[in-house]
Design a protein around this motif. Structure first.
Motif, mmCIF file in Angstrom:
data_model
loop_
_atom_site.group_PDB
_atom_site.id
_atom_site.type_symbol
_atom_site.label_atom_id
_atom_site.label_comp_id
_atom_site.label_asym_id
_atom_site.label_seq_id
_atom_site.Cartn_x
_atom_site.Cartn_y
_atom_site.Cartn_z
ATOM 1 N N GLY A 92 16.677 53.141 -27.904
ATOM 2 C CA GLY A 92 15.645 53.603 -26.998
ATOM 3 C C GLY A 92 15.837 53.391 -25.521
ATOM 4 N N ARG A 388 12.435 54.514 -23.432
ATOM 5 C CA ARG A 388 11.178 55.027 -23.977
ATOM 6 C C ARG A 388 10.131 53.926 -24.057
ATOM 7 N NH1 ARG A 388 14.479 56.071 -28.987
ATOM 8 N NH2 ARG A 388 14.195 54.294 -30.382
ATOM 9 N N ASP A 390 7.921 52.908 -26.409
ATOM 10 C CA ASP A 390 7.418 52.302 -27.646
ATOM 11 C C ASP A 390 7.073 50.823 -27.457
ATOM 12 O OD1 ASP A 390 9.025 54.599 -28.089
ATOM 13 O OD2 ASP A 390 9.205 54.129 -30.209
ATOM 14 N N LYS A 391 7.929 50.119 -26.737
ATOM 15 C CA LYS A 391 7.761 48.691 -26.528
ATOM 16 C C LYS A 391 6.521 48.360 -25.707
ATOM 17 C CE LYS A 391 10.551 48.809 -22.308
ATOM 18 N NZ LYS A 391 9.451 48.466 -21.398
#
Length: 408
Positions: A92, A388, A390-391
């Motif tokens: 990512g 990205r 997501d984290k």
């Protein structure tokens, strides 16, 4: 300004102009020289380059595409915005590019373990991934504040087999994680390799990480010319903490003087107040930090100032030595974006294009939007979407969701 030849940086002692070098305890001099020699011996060999290319294509998923963000561009007006999609890489973010390289180097040097610091957790995840791939142990040092903010990445590191070591002193963020990782490395520099997570640290790390990351710009240059009939972007934009994703994008364009380069630092909640930002080049001065010379935020005695950013990967009091040099010769323009602007860009990109960026990358997106408004409609702005989001989603929604109409 005359064109910059990236092939001449750094010099044999690791200096980019007056920045960089190697300011370390005597016991580390020989160890770092060993790393330098090992890297120089393999970096240009066909075998090593073919190995990197293989993992790049079949494991990371390179080349990452360039995407014309037409919807976002329409909402802004002015120039057209393009995204270099490093967020689509395995794990990512752009971090996997240099982590694969460092892990392969460690393996070839006969090391048993790789250790590193991490802020946002993307470097930690990428290094844990690379360690699992090549069969090495892995320790990741991470501040307790960042462990809480970036919980999904902590879980990923542990699933991958890494040992996550909490750092509880100071501000408990990235700078302290670097301190702790260096201390651990000093205790055993023979069987382990400190895989620094950005273009910072003592020579050869700024050079080595840049070399592994420059594939971003090399791809982007070719891709953009293929889609535009041979022209280059009007401007490039990338966020800058330590500066690895930015150097990855910029390196291939340094000798193209007609392409404007912008590095975007985090101004947090107040760029004028110590402890509320991490705008290193904007508000810093040359000095020593973590074994190298760079622009940094510190007091007259050389003690680093506390720093802050909503983006855990950007809250570092220093910056890469090559960035420091490129600032001085005015090849790259360094600007800053605050928390609120970055968070707004985070949601605007998600809702315009269906792409949730890392908060770090959202700083670059926010500046690109501002820049695009000042340029004509035939101008182009290429943003390195370095990771990205997501984290970040749990933290962002918990802390700021209500401001953007999200309730859970």
């Amino acid at each position: 300004m005359s064109a910059v030849d990236p092939g001449k940086m750094p010099d044999e002692n690791g200096f980019f102009g007056e920045y960089g070098g190697r300011f370390v305890p005597p016991e580390l001099e020989g160890v770092l020289e060993e790393i330098t020699d090992a890297y120089n011996a393999i970096k240009d060999t066909a075998e090593f380059q073919e190995e990197l290319a293989y993992y790049g294509k079949h494991y990371i998923g390179r080349p990452s595409p360039i995407f014309h963000a037409k919807n976002l561009s329409r909402t802004v007006g002015g120039a057209q915005i393009y995204l270099k999609r490093e967020d689509l890489n395995h794990t990512g973010a752009h971090k996997i590019n240099h982590c694969i390289g460092e892990a392969l180097l460690a393996k070839k040097m006969g090391k048993k373990k790789i250790i590193a610091e991490t802020g946002a957790g993307q470097h930690g995840v990428a290094l844990a991934t690379a360690a699992a791939l090549v069969g090495l142990e892995c320790d990741i040092y991470m501040g307790e504040v960042d462990i809480q903010k970036e919980h999904p990445n902590v879980v990923r590191m542990k699933i991958l087999g890494a040992r996550v070591v909490p750092v509880s002193h100071g501000l408990k963020t990235l700078k302290e994680a670097v301190d702790a990782a260096f201390e651990a490395y000093l205790k055993d520099p023979v069987t382990q390799l400190y895989a620094i997570g950005s273009v910072v640290g003592p020579h050869p790390f700024p050079m080595m990480v840049r070399d592994f990351q420059k594939v971003i710009g090399e791809e982007a240059k070719k891709q953009f010319q293929e889609t535009s009939g041979g022209s280059l972007p009007t401007a490039l934009v990338a966020c800058v903490g330590g500066g690895s994703n930015a150097m990855g994008l910029f390196t291939a364009f340094l000798d193209n003087d007609d392409v404007e380069l912008y590095g975007i630092e985090p101004s947090g909640t107040d760029v004028e107040e110590i402890g509320k930002h991490a705008a290193t080049i904007t508000k810093g001065a040359p000095g020593l930090l973590h074994g190298f010379k760079c622009y940094n935020l510190q007091d007259e005695e050389g003690t680093p100032h506390p720093v802050y950013s909503v983006a855990s990967g950007l809250d570092y009091p220093g910056v890469g030595p090559q960035h420091s040099y490129l600032h001085d010769i005015q090849r790259v323009k360094y600007r800053h974006i605050g928390d609120e602007e970055a968070l707004t860009a985070f949601f605007e990109l998600a809702r315009a294009e269906g792409i949730i960026p890392a908060i770090e990358s959202a700083h670059a997106v926010a500046f690109a939007q501002k820049l695009a408004r000042t340029l004509p409609s035939d101008a182009t702005v290429l943003v390195n979407l370095s990771g990205r989001g997501d984290k970040d989603i749990d933290y962002v929604v918990e802390q700021y969701g209500s401001s953007f109409g999200i309730t859970l």
